[in-house]
Design an enzyme around this catalytic site. Structure first.
Site, PDB file in Angstrom:
ATOM      1  N   TYR A 195       3.261  10.188  -0.359  1.00  0.00           N
ATOM      2  CA  TYR A 195       4.478   9.085   0.191  1.00  0.00           C
ATOM      3  C   TYR A 195       5.325   9.840  -0.031  1.00  0.00           C
ATOM      4  O   TYR A 195       6.329   8.948   0.541  1.00  0.00           O
ATOM      5  CB  TYR A 195       3.465   7.620   0.588  1.00  0.00           C
TER       6      TYR A 195
ATOM      7  N   HIS B 211      -7.753   9.635  -1.945  1.00  0.00           N
ATOM      8  CA  HIS B 211      -7.109   9.788  -0.798  1.00  0.00           C
ATOM      9  C   HIS B 211      -8.249   9.751   0.887  1.00  0.00           C
ATOM     10  O   HIS B 211      -7.962   9.362   2.138  1.00  0.00           O
ATOM     11  CB  HIS B 211      -5.416  10.298  -0.134  1.00  0.00           C
TER      12      HIS B 211
ATOM     13  N   ARG C 269      10.510  -7.160  12.608  1.00  0.00           N
ATOM     14  CA  ARG C 269       8.974  -7.053  12.900  1.00  0.00           C
ATOM     15  C   ARG C 269       7.649  -6.668  11.452  1.00  0.00           C
ATOM     16  O   ARG C 269       7.000  -6.832  11.614  1.00  0.00           O
ATOM     17  CB  ARG C 269       9.142  -5.250  13.305  1.00  0.00           C
TER      18      ARG C 269
ATOM     19  N   ASP D 188       0.638  -1.126   0.619  1.00  0.00           N
ATOM     20  CA  ASP D 188       0.240   0.156   0.051  1.00  0.00           C
ATOM     21  C   ASP D 188       0.879   1.137   0.201  1.00  0.00           C
ATOM     22  O   ASP D 188       1.533   2.169   1.018  1.00  0.00           O
ATOM     23  CB  ASP D 188      -0.227  -0.144   1.202  1.00  0.00           C
TER      24      ASP D 188
ATOM     25  N   ILE E 167      -2.677  -3.686   6.911  1.00  0.00           N
ATOM     26  CA  ILE E 167      -1.384  -3.312   6.162  1.00  0.00           C
ATOM     27  C   ILE E 167      -1.089  -2.747   6.687  1.00  0.00           C
ATOM     28  O   ILE E 167       0.241  -1.448   6.472  1.00  0.00           O
ATOM     29  CB  ILE E 167      -1.860  -1.994   4.776  1.00  0.00           C
TER      30      ILE E 167
ATOM     31  N   VAL F 193       9.877  -0.643   9.073  1.00  0.00           N
ATOM     32  CA  VAL F 193      10.932  -0.830   8.815  1.00  0.00           C
ATOM     33  C   VAL F 193      12.176  -1.993   9.162  1.00  0.00           C
ATOM     34  O   VAL F 193      13.236  -1.932   9.041  1.00  0.00           O
ATOM     35  CB  VAL F 193      11.290   0.824   8.356  1.00  0.00           C
TER      36      VAL F 193
ATOM     37  N   LYS G  11      -2.554   5.788  -4.374  1.00  0.00           N
ATOM     38  CA  LYS G  11      -3.973   7.127  -4.612  1.00  0.00           C
ATOM     39  C   LYS G  11      -3.651   7.990  -5.017  1.00  0.00           C
ATOM     40  O   LYS G  11      -2.239   7.982  -4.614  1.00  0.00           O
ATOM     41  CB  LYS G  11      -4.329   6.653  -2.411  1.00  0.00           C
TER      42      LYS G  11
END
Ligand code: NAD
Length: 280
Positions: A51, A112, A241, A46, A233, A237, A76
């Protein structure tokens, strides 16, 4: 075969219930982050024009060697026009996203925010209908829409959004929206599903449920979403995780756990309210 279950959208397209979000990942770090996620097994990514990491995301997709049809890529349309959206400016923005991603189609294209004060989301949705018709987005949908916005889309455009991506986590459970979606064949996708990793993951109720299952707080929160039927989602980074957030299919929450989660809803919003957000 992926171990991630899929949901079937209202046009028959299948969407993985667990994906990887890349908000706040700088473009030059997005390639490694998305590559790690693909390596861990995620197949749904996503991103969004705002972004500013569609290029980095696209590079990881290209380098992965994974067949395009095995991936599910969402981007988006940002609120970015200083003027009101027109059909042509929407189509231009969509083309620019495809170019940055290096793709000839996306799986899901979302608006968005409704940016309702500008009254132009119906124009956007009509243009989205054309994009879907052309096959360059396998599905189109919305983000941060409230029932009032969805009512207008359903009444005044030929488009039935496949998905509404909204802020949703145990502190903001969005019961009214989820019921609306269920009644209209719209899939619920949760953004900030982990509550942005803030207080939620240290909440004593979440910690107790995690300990009971020998799992982490993030894993039981994701499990709660999946058992409610939400698409999630989560973002991280950190490679460990990223893997942890994917490892949520080997256990189940019971009725008592789900009831304890239900009781956590306190209406906390981490992002802006969709009725008033007008940033561009
Ligand atoms: P999230 O709830 O996924 O939380 C991410 C944060 O939680 C990470 O930055 C990290 O600090 C922490 N975290 C992640 N995994 C963890 C783990 N296993 N253990 C402990 N801490 C952990 O929040 P998000 O990034 O806001 O949302 C996820 C995605 O949703 C975004 O990347 C983006 O793709 C999407 N999103 C969409 C909108 C929208 O308006 N449509 C808005 C915000 C986010």
């Amino acid at each position: 075969m992926s171990k991630v279950p899929s949901i079937t959208l209202n046009n028959g397209v299948r969407m993985p219930q667990l994906g990887y979000g890349v908000w706040q990942v700088p473009d030059d770090e997005a390639t490694a982050a998305v590559a790690n996620a693909l390596e861990a097994g995620y197949r749904s990514i996503d991103t969004a024009a705002v972004y500013q990491n569609e290029e980095g995301t696209g590079k990881a997709i290209a380098a992965s060697g994974i067949a395009r049809e095995d991936l599910f890529i969402t981007t988006k349309l940002w609120n970015s026009a200083s003027e009101t959206w027109t059909r042509d400016s929407v189509l231009r923005e969509f083309d620019a996203s495809l170019t940055r991603l290096g793709l000839d189609y996306v799986d899901l294209y979302l608006i968005h925010w409704p940016r309702a004060v500008r009254e132009d989301y119906l124009t956007v949705l009509r243009a989205f209908g054309e994009i879907a018709e052309s096959g360059r987005a396998r599905a189109v949908g919305v983000s941060n829409f409230q029932p009032a916005h969805l009512n207008r889309v359903l009444a005044e455009t030929p488009v039935v959004p496949a998905v509404n991506q909204v802020e949703l986590h145990p502190y903001l459970q969005q019961a009214e929206l989820r019921a609306y979606h269920a009644g209209h064949g719209i899939a619920t996708e949760a953004w900030s599903p982990l509550g942005q990793g803030k207080e939620l993951l240290g909440d004593p109720v979440v910690v107790r449920i995690a300990e009971k299952h020998g799992r982490t707080p993030a894993q039981v929160v994701l499990r709660w979403h999946l058992q409610l039927g939400n698409v999630v989602i989560p973002k991280s980074v950190t490679p460990a995780r990223i893997r942890e957030n994917f490892d949520v299919f080997g256990f189940e929450l019971d009725g008592e756990d789900m009831a304890a989660f239900s009781a956590l809803d306190n209406g906390t919003r981490l992002g802006p309210h969709p009725d008033s957000f007008d940033e561009f």
